[in-house]
Design a protein around this motif. Structure first.
Motif, PDB file in Angstrom:
ATOM      1  N   HIS A 185       0.812  -1.226   0.000  1.00 54.38           N
ATOM      2  CA  HIS A 185       0.000   0.000   0.000  1.00 54.38           C
ATOM      3  C   HIS A 185       0.841   1.269   0.000  1.00 54.38           C
ATOM      4  N   VAL A 186       2.072   1.179  -0.464  1.00 53.49           N
ATOM      5  CA  VAL A 186       2.910   2.379  -0.533  1.00 53.49           C
ATOM      6  C   VAL A 186       3.176   2.754  -1.986  1.00 53.49           C
ATOM      7  N   ASP A 187       3.418   4.027  -2.198  1.00 49.37           N
ATOM      8  CA  ASP A 187       3.803   4.540  -3.508  1.00 49.37           C
ATOM      9  C   ASP A 187       4.851   5.625  -3.268  1.00 49.37           C
ATOM     10  N   ALA A 188       6.112   5.205  -3.227  1.00 48.63           N
ATOM     11  CA  ALA A 188       7.193   6.129  -2.922  1.00 48.63           C
ATOM     12  C   ALA A 188       8.437   5.723  -3.697  1.00 48.63           C
ATOM     13  N   ASP A 189       9.391   6.634  -3.787  1.00 48.25           N
ATOM     14  CA  ASP A 189      10.649   6.338  -4.456  1.00 48.25           C
ATOM     15  C   ASP A 189      11.549   5.465  -3.581  1.00 48.25           C
ATOM     16  N   ILE A 190      11.476   5.707  -2.277  1.00 47.95           N
ATOM     17  CA  ILE A 190      12.279   4.963  -1.314  1.00 47.95           C
ATOM     18  C   ILE A 190      11.354   4.447  -0.220  1.00 47.95           C
ATOM     19  N   ILE A 191      11.506   3.172   0.112  1.00 46.52           N
ATOM     20  CA  ILE A 191      10.722   2.581   1.196  1.00 46.52           C
ATOM     21  C   ILE A 191      11.698   2.024   2.219  1.00 46.52           C
ATOM     22  N   ILE A 192      11.514   2.397   3.467  1.00 43.94           N
ATOM     23  CA  ILE A 192      12.360   1.918   4.557  1.00 43.94           C
ATOM     24  C   ILE A 192      11.491   1.154   5.546  1.00 43.94           C
ATOM     25  N   THR A 193      11.920  -0.030   5.922  1.00 43.28           N
ATOM     26  CA  THR A 193      11.214  -0.806   6.948  1.00 43.28           C
ATOM     27  C   THR A 193      12.069  -0.854   8.203  1.00 43.28           C
ATOM     28  N   MET A 194      11.446  -0.735   9.348  1.00 38.94           N
ATOM     29  CA  MET A 194      12.166  -0.789  10.617  1.00 38.94           C
ATOM     30  C   MET A 194      11.218  -1.179  11.738  1.00 38.94           C
ATOM     31  N   ASP A 195      11.791  -1.599  12.875  1.00 41.00           N
ATOM     32  CA  ASP A 195      10.979  -2.014  14.018  1.00 41.00           C
ATOM     33  C   ASP A 195      10.514  -0.801  14.817  1.00 41.00           C
ATOM     34  N   ALA A 196       9.486  -1.043  15.631  1.00 42.89           N
ATOM     35  CA  ALA A 196       8.916   0.032  16.438  1.00 42.89           C
ATOM     36  C   ALA A 196       9.541   0.131  17.824  1.00 42.89           C
ATOM     37  N   ASP A 197      10.466  -0.781  18.148  1.00 46.58           N
ATOM     38  CA  ASP A 197      10.972  -0.847  19.524  1.00 46.58           C
ATOM     39  C   ASP A 197      12.140   0.085  19.803  1.00 46.58           C
ATOM     40  N   LEU A 198      12.489   0.950  18.835  1.00 48.06           N
ATOM     41  CA  LEU A 198      13.556   1.941  18.979  1.00 48.06           C
ATOM     42  C   LEU A 198      14.955   1.335  18.984  1.00 48.06           C
ATOM     43  N   GLN A 199      15.077   0.047  18.681  1.00 50.28           N
ATOM     44  CA  GLN A 199      16.404  -0.565  18.615  1.00 50.28           C
ATOM     45  C   GLN A 199      17.063  -0.341  17.255  1.00 50.28           C
ATOM     46  N   HIS A 200      16.261  -0.056  16.243  1.00 52.67           N
ATOM     47  CA  HIS A 200      16.799   0.345  14.944  1.00 52.67           C
ATOM     48  C   HIS A 200      16.981   1.860  14.957  1.00 52.67           C
ATOM     49  N   PRO A 201      18.209   2.342  14.963  1.00 49.76           N
ATOM     50  CA  PRO A 201      18.437   3.784  15.111  1.00 49.76           C
ATOM     51  C   PRO A 201      18.036   4.583  13.870  1.00 49.76           C
ATOM     52  N   PRO A 202      17.072   5.497  13.982  1.00 52.92           N
ATOM     53  CA  PRO A 202      16.679   6.334  12.838  1.00 52.92           C
ATOM     54  C   PRO A 202      17.837   7.182  12.298  1.00 52.92           C
ATOM     55  N   THR A 203      18.860   7.423  13.127  1.00 49.15           N
ATOM     56  CA  THR A 203      20.015   8.219  12.682  1.00 49.15           C
ATOM     57  C   THR A 203      20.791   7.537  11.562  1.00 49.15           C
ATOM     58  N   LEU A 204      20.500   6.252  11.316  1.00 44.53           N
ATOM     59  CA  LEU A 204      21.160   5.523  10.233  1.00 44.53           C
ATOM     60  C   LEU A 204      20.489   5.793   8.885  1.00 44.53           C
ATOM     61  N   ILE A 205      19.298   6.387   8.902  1.00 42.07           N
ATOM     62  CA  ILE A 205      18.535   6.614   7.665  1.00 42.07           C
ATOM     63  C   ILE A 205      19.289   7.490   6.657  1.00 42.07           C
ATOM     64  N   PRO A 206      19.917   8.611   7.067  1.00 40.00           N
ATOM     65  CA  PRO A 206      20.662   9.406   6.078  1.00 40.00           C
ATOM     66  C   PRO A 206      21.762   8.620   5.363  1.00 40.00           C
ATOM     67  N   GLU A 207      22.465   7.743   6.099  1.00 45.73           N
ATOM     68  CA  GLU A 207      23.498   6.919   5.461  1.00 45.73           C
ATOM     69  C   GLU A 207      22.887   5.970   4.445  1.00 45.73           C
ATOM     70  N   MET A 208      21.733   5.394   4.776  1.00 45.99           N
ATOM     71  CA  MET A 208      21.047   4.508   3.837  1.00 45.99           C
ATOM     72  C   MET A 208      20.648   5.262   2.567  1.00 45.99           C
ATOM     73  N   ILE A 209      20.109   6.454   2.751  1.00 49.22           N
ATOM     74  CA  ILE A 209      19.685   7.242   1.590  1.00 49.22           C
ATOM     75  C   ILE A 209      20.884   7.631   0.731  1.00 49.22           C
ATOM     76  N   ASN A 210      22.017   7.937   1.366  1.00 48.00           N
ATOM     77  CA  ASN A 210      23.231   8.255   0.602  1.00 48.00           C
ATOM     78  C   ASN A 210      23.670   7.063  -0.254  1.00 48.00           C
ATOM     79  N   LYS A 211      23.557   5.849   0.306  1.00 47.34           N
ATOM     80  CA  LYS A 211      23.896   4.644  -0.464  1.00 47.34           C
ATOM     81  C   LYS A 211      22.932   4.476  -1.637  1.00 47.34           C
ATOM     82  N   TRP A 212      21.660   4.811  -1.410  1.00 50.41           N
ATOM     83  CA  TRP A 212      20.674   4.737  -2.490  1.00 50.41           C
ATOM     84  C   TRP A 212      21.030   5.736  -3.588  1.00 50.41           C
ATOM     85  N   GLU A 213      21.448   6.928  -3.208  1.00 52.84           N
ATOM     86  CA  GLU A 213      21.854   7.942  -4.179  1.00 52.84           C
ATOM     87  C   GLU A 213      23.071   7.484  -4.984  1.00 52.84           C
ATOM     88  N   GLU A 214      23.898   6.595  -4.396  1.00 53.45           N
ATOM     89  CA  GLU A 214      25.055   6.050  -5.094  1.00 53.45           C
ATOM     90  C   GLU A 214      24.672   4.970  -6.094  1.00 53.45           C
TER      91      GLU A 214
END
Length: 307
Positions: free
Chosen positions: A83-112
């Motif tokens: 049910h998504v329509d986006a250029d980039i889709i990120i999946t992560m857990d809700a328990d705060l153990q996946h650090p959102p601060t890692l998202i910019p690095e992921m997006i930079n890799k996508w840009e590469e």
């Protein structure tokens, strides 16, 4: 035109974590030049998760889907992907153990040019015991060996997917989907990023050793028939070993030696009976999955949403 990012977060009884993780994601995207929203999937929570959703409903970046019951984490993520329509889709857990601060690095890799960027846990996780680290290491090695997929130790559901990859995943209609393996299986240009999990602030993990064992069985039987071949090999091995008992029987008959009976016979029967049950169980898992797939039931049922 700005690219759009959608973050899919499955939640099962994570009422205390919903607002904190949304706020952390909001802080991350404050410095990023992307359109974004967060899609929470309520996987049949029995707490007041839906009440928290109503508190966030006035935010334009907040979306949710509520499933009719608990279908499982992978099924909840699949509901989000469908049910998504986006250029980039990120999946992560809700328990705060996946650090959102890692998202910019992921997006930079996508840009590469990478189309799948997945996160796997650093071996020096300070929040788990040595025994759990050892169990986890053996678990992932066994799963990789038998499934035929290269799954890094501690690979998680924290990943970035290009829209082309999501289109492929949307087209798959498989019972008991195992997304960590499926994302690897579909291919495309992939790269892994190590991370150290943050400590869970609220609630307790729902992943017990029993759940990990079930995950291993799902993963192995979804991508490999090696357990079936193992059953054949074991059959040949023990049939061959049983031939070694023939000389003992012949010598005993020739020299009128007393053949010890009851305990060794019972032990042999119990051993081979247990082995047969294990092999039947392996075959039964595959047949059971075929049976459930033939019913063509949906992976999830949506009760409500604000899409």
């Amino acid at each position: 035109m700005k690219k759009k990012v959608t973050i899919i977060i499955p939640a099962f009884n994570e009422v205390e974590n919903i607002i904190p993780i949304f706020n952390k994601i909001e802080d991350v995207f404050f410095t990023l030049n992307y359109n974004w929203d967060v899609l929470f999937i309520d996987d049949g929570s029995s707490d007041s998760t839906l009440d928290v959703f109503s508190k966030l409903s006035d935010k334009s970046n907040f979306k949710f889907i509520s499933l009719s019951r608990n279908f499982g984490k992978d099924e909840a993520i699949k509901a989000g992907l469908d049910h998504v329509d986006a250029d980039i889709i990120i999946t992560m857990d809700a328990d705060l153990q996946h650090p959102p601060t890692l998202i910019p690095e992921m997006i930079n890799k996508w840009e590469e040019g990478y189309q799948v960027i997945y996160a796997y846990r650093n071996g020096n996780n300070p929040h788990v015991s040595y025994f759990n680290k050892l169990f986890s290491s053996l678990f992932w090695k066994l799963l990789s060996k038998l499934s035929g997929l290269k799954l890094e130790e501690g690979i998680s559901d924290f990943r970035l997917l290009d829209k082309k990859v999501v289109l492929v995943l949307k087209s798959l209609d498989e019972y008991g989907i195992f997304l960590r393996g499926m994302v690897k299986w579909v291919g495309f240009r992939q790269i892994g990023i190590q991370y150290v999990p943050d400590e869970r602030l609220f609630g307790e993990t729902t992943y017990s050793k029993k759940a990990l064992l079930k995950l291993a069985i799902y993963g192995i039987t979804s991508f490999s028939t090696k357990p079936l071949y193992a059953a054949i090999y074991l059959g040949f091995i023990f049939s061959t070993l049983s031939l070694l008992y023939i000389p003992y029987i012949i010598i005993s008959m020739c020299y009128n030696l007393e053949v010890p009976g009851w305990s060794s016979t019972i032990m042999t029967i119990v051993f081979f009976g247990g082995l047969q049950l294990i092999m039947l169980g392996v075959i039964g898992v595959y047949i059971g999955k075929m049976f459930m797939q033939s019913k063509n039931r949906p992976n999830y049922i949506i009760q409500s949403n604000n899409l």
